[in-house]
Every structure is written in structure tokens, then in C-alpha cells.
Design a protein around this motif. Structure first.
Motif, short mmCIF file in Angstrom:
data_model
loop_
_atom_site.label_atom_id
_atom_site.label_comp_id
_atom_site.label_asym_id
_atom_site.label_seq_id
_atom_site.Cartn_x
_atom_site.Cartn_y
_atom_site.Cartn_z
N VAL A 151 0.84 -1.20 0.00
CA VAL A 151 0.00 0.00 0.00
C VAL A 151 0.88 1.25 0.00
CG1 VAL A 151 -1.68 1.34 1.34
CG2 VAL A 151 -2.02 -1.11 1.00
N SER A 161 2.59 1.68 -3.41
CA SER A 161 1.66 2.23 -4.39
C SER A 161 1.49 3.74 -4.17
CB SER A 161 0.32 1.50 -4.27
OG SER A 161 -0.60 2.02 -5.17
N LEU A 162 1.30 4.11 -2.91
CA LEU A 162 1.10 5.53 -2.56
C LEU A 162 2.35 6.35 -2.91
CD1 LEU A 162 -1.10 7.17 -1.17
CD2 LEU A 162 -0.13 6.54 1.04
N GLU A 196 -5.40 -6.05 1.04
CA GLU A 196 -4.83 -5.09 0.08
C GLU A 196 -5.90 -4.54 -0.87
OE1 GLU A 196 -1.16 -5.85 -1.93
OE2 GLU A 196 -0.30 -6.86 -0.20
N THR A 197 -6.83 -5.41 -1.28
CA THR A 197 -7.89 -4.94 -2.18
C THR A 197 -8.82 -3.98 -1.44
OG1 THR A 197 -7.75 -7.06 -3.31
CG2 THR A 197 -9.67 -5.69 -3.82
N ALA A 228 -7.01 -0.79 -1.20
CA ALA A 228 -6.94 -0.15 -2.53
C ALA A 228 -8.26 0.57 -2.82
CB ALA A 228 -6.67 -1.20 -3.60
N ARG A 229 -9.36 -0.05 -2.42
CA ARG A 229 -10.68 0.55 -2.68
C ARG A 229 -10.95 1.75 -1.76
NH1 ARG A 229 -14.23 3.07 -3.71
NH2 ARG A 229 -16.46 2.63 -3.91
N PHE A 230 -10.76 1.54 -0.45
CA PHE A 230 -11.20 2.55 0.50
C PHE A 230 -10.14 3.55 0.92
CE2 PHE A 230 -14.25 -0.92 0.94
CZ PHE A 230 -15.41 -0.22 0.67
N PHE A 231 -8.86 3.21 0.79
CA PHE A 231 -7.80 4.15 1.16
C PHE A 231 -7.16 4.78 -0.09
CE2 PHE A 231 -3.26 4.90 2.38
CZ PHE A 231 -3.50 6.00 3.19
N LEU A 232 -6.79 3.94 -1.06
CA LEU A 232 -6.16 4.47 -2.28
C LEU A 232 -7.20 4.98 -3.29
CD1 LEU A 232 -3.39 1.73 -2.81
CD2 LEU A 232 -3.10 3.98 -1.81
N ARG A 233 -8.47 4.70 -3.02
CA ARG A 233 -9.59 5.17 -3.84
C ARG A 233 -9.53 4.67 -5.28
NH1 ARG A 233 -10.60 11.26 -3.43
NH2 ARG A 233 -12.61 10.60 -4.22
N GLU A 234 -9.14 3.40 -5.43
CA GLU A 234 -9.13 2.82 -6.77
C GLU A 234 -10.53 2.33 -7.14
OE1 GLU A 234 -4.48 1.32 -6.41
OE2 GLU A 234 -6.04 -0.18 -6.77
N ASP A 235 -10.77 2.24 -8.44
CA ASP A 235 -12.07 1.78 -8.92
C ASP A 235 -12.03 0.25 -9.01
OD1 ASP A 235 -14.51 1.50 -10.07
OD2 ASP A 235 -13.94 2.27 -12.04
N VAL A 236 -12.41 -0.42 -7.89
CA VAL A 236 -12.37 -1.89 -7.87
C VAL A 236 -13.75 -2.40 -8.30
CG1 VAL A 236 -11.79 -3.93 -6.50
CG2 VAL A 236 -10.71 -1.76 -5.96
N ASP A 237 -13.92 -2.68 -9.60
CA ASP A 237 -15.23 -3.10 -10.10
C ASP A 237 -15.42 -4.61 -9.91
OD1 ASP A 237 -13.73 -4.27 -12.07
OD2 ASP A 237 -14.50 -3.05 -13.72
N LEU A 256 3.70 0.26 -10.37
CA LEU A 256 2.82 1.01 -9.45
C LEU A 256 2.90 2.52 -9.66
CD1 LEU A 256 3.22 -1.11 -6.19
CD2 LEU A 256 1.17 -0.91 -7.61
N LEU A 297 -2.87 -0.63 -7.60
CA LEU A 297 -2.46 -1.79 -6.79
C LEU A 297 -3.44 -2.95 -7.01
CD1 LEU A 297 -0.66 -3.10 -4.59
CD2 LEU A 297 -2.13 -2.03 -2.88
N MET A 303 -1.51 -6.30 -8.37
CA MET A 303 -1.44 -7.45 -7.44
C MET A 303 -2.07 -8.71 -8.07
SD MET A 303 -3.14 -7.41 -3.67
CE MET A 303 -4.61 -6.77 -4.43
N SER A 321 -6.97 3.64 -12.56
CA SER A 321 -8.25 4.30 -12.29
C SER A 321 -8.13 5.22 -11.09
CB SER A 321 -9.32 3.24 -11.97
OG SER A 321 -9.11 2.75 -10.66
N ILE A 380 -5.82 11.10 -1.79
CA ILE A 380 -5.82 9.82 -1.08
C ILE A 380 -6.36 9.98 0.33
CG2 ILE A 380 -4.35 7.93 -0.21
CD1 ILE A 380 -4.44 8.07 -3.25
N PRO A 382 -14.32 7.28 -0.74
CA PRO A 382 -14.15 6.51 -1.97
C PRO A 382 -15.15 6.94 -3.04
CG PRO A 382 -14.32 5.05 -0.08
CD PRO A 382 -14.68 6.42 0.38
#
Lengths: 120, 141
Positions: free
Chosen positions: A18, A21-22, A88-89, A92-101, B73, B78, B82, B129, B136, B140
Motif C-alpha cells: 500500500v 503504491s502511494l 490489500e484490495t 486499494a478501494r477505501f484508502f487508495l480510492r481505486e475503482d475496484v469493479d 505502481l 495496486l 497485485m 483508475s 488519497i 471513496p
């Protein structure tokens, strides 16, 4: 001892990935892969505190895994290494704000189940 | 080449470097650790193990993996990197079959199919994305 190493491995790998990535997102996209540019990039990220935290966590993860494979069979150590996919997922969704579809969630679910099978 | 195709191509190239260096590095490391046998728990013993040739080769390859992973990365998520690099588990299983003559059991074949399906599914999503680094930790999307 075995389970202490498993917990250490999962926590350290999650923190390491994490923060890596950040830190790399803060650094920006790497475009130039010539040796001089790579040297300059390494000098820049060596001063990035997020990358430093990540590197320390990865070192803990590395030595824990090294120790784990020396005392436990690979059929135990390998699926345990895939346990990091879930925290990690979520991060990634809730902290890194990625779009985890749904495709990423389903894919990650299939991989985790697959790793349990492959270690048999 | 359109931008999205270029990003996919660049991501696949660096994911391949990452997977190959990781699998080869871990294999060399595991082989070296098994050759060394019980090494004890002290930090000095762990550091001493780094001077074993196979452990040293493994560590060198894992340094390549670290760089490739960092490069990936710097532009990809991530939650993309991953799972996509998890194809390494399949590469390890095939390496065991072809180089070490290990038997791939039906359970292992099931695992190989599930992981490949999972990696293919994630590989079809856009590699990047994520929100800008400055955003950050907020709510979300």
C-alpha cells in the motif's frame, strides 16, 4: 512460531504494497528507463518517506517469509502469501480510492481460491 | 498506437518482467535456503545466509522484481498489479512440471485454471483508475 510469522508476513506485505503504491503515485509515472534516468529516479524515491516505510515493511515481509519457508512446507506458505490479497484490495478501494469493479473483485476471488488449490 | 493500447502494452511488459524475476528469485532463494538447512533465528544468521550463492542470486533477482513492481505502481492500480502478477503462481507450477518433473495433480490443474481465469478477468480492466495522490484517504468514489 509458524502463525506469528504468517501474521507478520501478511501485515508487513500489506503495509509494504500500500505504501509502495502511494509513494510511487506521489513520484509520478516512470517514462524513461535509460540507466541515468533510473539512477535519478532511485535517488528521488530514496527520499520519499512512503517508499522508505514500504521498503522497511518489505524487508520484514522478506525475512519472515524466508524463515517461514525454512520451517513450514510450501503447501502452507504459498496460500498464506495469497491471504494479503483481501486486505490489500480493501485498502486499494477505501484508502487508495481505486475503482475496484466486479471484474477485479471476482478475479481476485478466483485467484485466492486458485492459490489454495495450486498449493495442494 | 492509441494511448490505452500503449498503456496496456507497457503494463504487460513490466508485469512479465516482474513475474519472471519474482518466480526465478523465489526459486533460487528457496533452493539456497534448503541447501543451507536450519539457520537459527538470529538476524546475524539470516544476514549470513545472504552470502550463499543461490540465496545471493535470489536476492539479486528480487531487487529486479522490486524495481519492476515500483515502475508498474507508478502508473497502474495496486488492485490491478497485485492480481495480474498472481500469474506467477501458475508459472511456478509449470516450472515445477517442466524443470523438476513434478506431477501436476487434478487439484493443481483446478488452481491453474482458476488463477488464469482470475488474471484474465482483471487484465481486461483499465490498469489505472486511481485518484490523484493528493486526494488519497478521502471518501471513496
Amino acid at each position: 512460531m509458524k502463525w506469528v510469522l504468517v501474521v507478520m508476513c501478511i501485515l508487513a506485505t500489506t503495509v509494504g504494497d500500500v505504501f509502495r503504491s502511494l509513494g510511487m503515485r506521489h513520484h509520478g509515472e516512470i517514462h524513461d528507463f535509460r540507466p541515468g534516468a533510473i539512477g535519478a529516479m532511485l535517488a528521488a524515491i530514496a527520499r520519499n518517506w512512503m517508499v522508505i516505510v514500504s521498503t522497511c515493511a518489505m524487508a520484514v515481509s522478506f525475512f519472515s517469509f524466508m524463515k517461514l519457508v525454512s520451517i513450514a512446507p510450501m503447501t502452507f506458505a504459498v496460500p498464506m502469501s495469497a491471504a494479503t490479497f483481501i486486505p490489500e484490495t480493501l485498502l486499494a478501494r477505501f484508502f487508495l480510492r481505486e475503482d475496484v469493479d466486479w471484474r477485479r473483485w471476482t478475479g481476485i476471488g478466483l485467484i485466492v481460491i486458485g492459490v489454495v488449490f495450486i498449493a495442494q | 498506437m492509441p494511448a490505452t493500447k500503449a498503456v496496456h502494452a507497457k503494463t504487460r511488459l513490466w508485469a512479465a518482467i516482474s513475474v519472471i524475476s519474482n518466480v526465478a528469485g523465489n526459486s533460487a532463494l528457496t533452493y539456497g535456503m534448503h541447501e543451507l538447512g536450519a539457520i537459527g533465528n538470529t538476524p546475524a544468521a539470516l544476514i549470513g545466509a545472504l552470502f550463499h550463492p543461490w540465496v545471493a542470486i535470489g536476492v539479486a533477482l528480487l531487487i529486479v522484481w522490486t524495481f519492476a513492481h515500483m515502475a508498474l505502481l507508478s502508473w497502474a492500480d495496486l488492485s490491478y498489479v497485485m492480481p495480474v502478477t498472481a500469474i506467477g503462481y501458475v508459472v511456478t507450477a509449470f516450472a515445477g512440471k517442466f524443470f523438476l518433473g513434478e506431477i501436476v495433480s487434478p487439484a493443481r490443474w483446478t488452481g491453474i485454471v482458476l488463477i488464469t481465469a482470475g488474471v484474465t478477468l482483471v487484465g481486461r480492466t483499465a490498469p489505472a483508475s486511481a485518484a490523484p495522490a493528493s486526494a488519497i484517504g478521502g471518501k471513496p468514489r
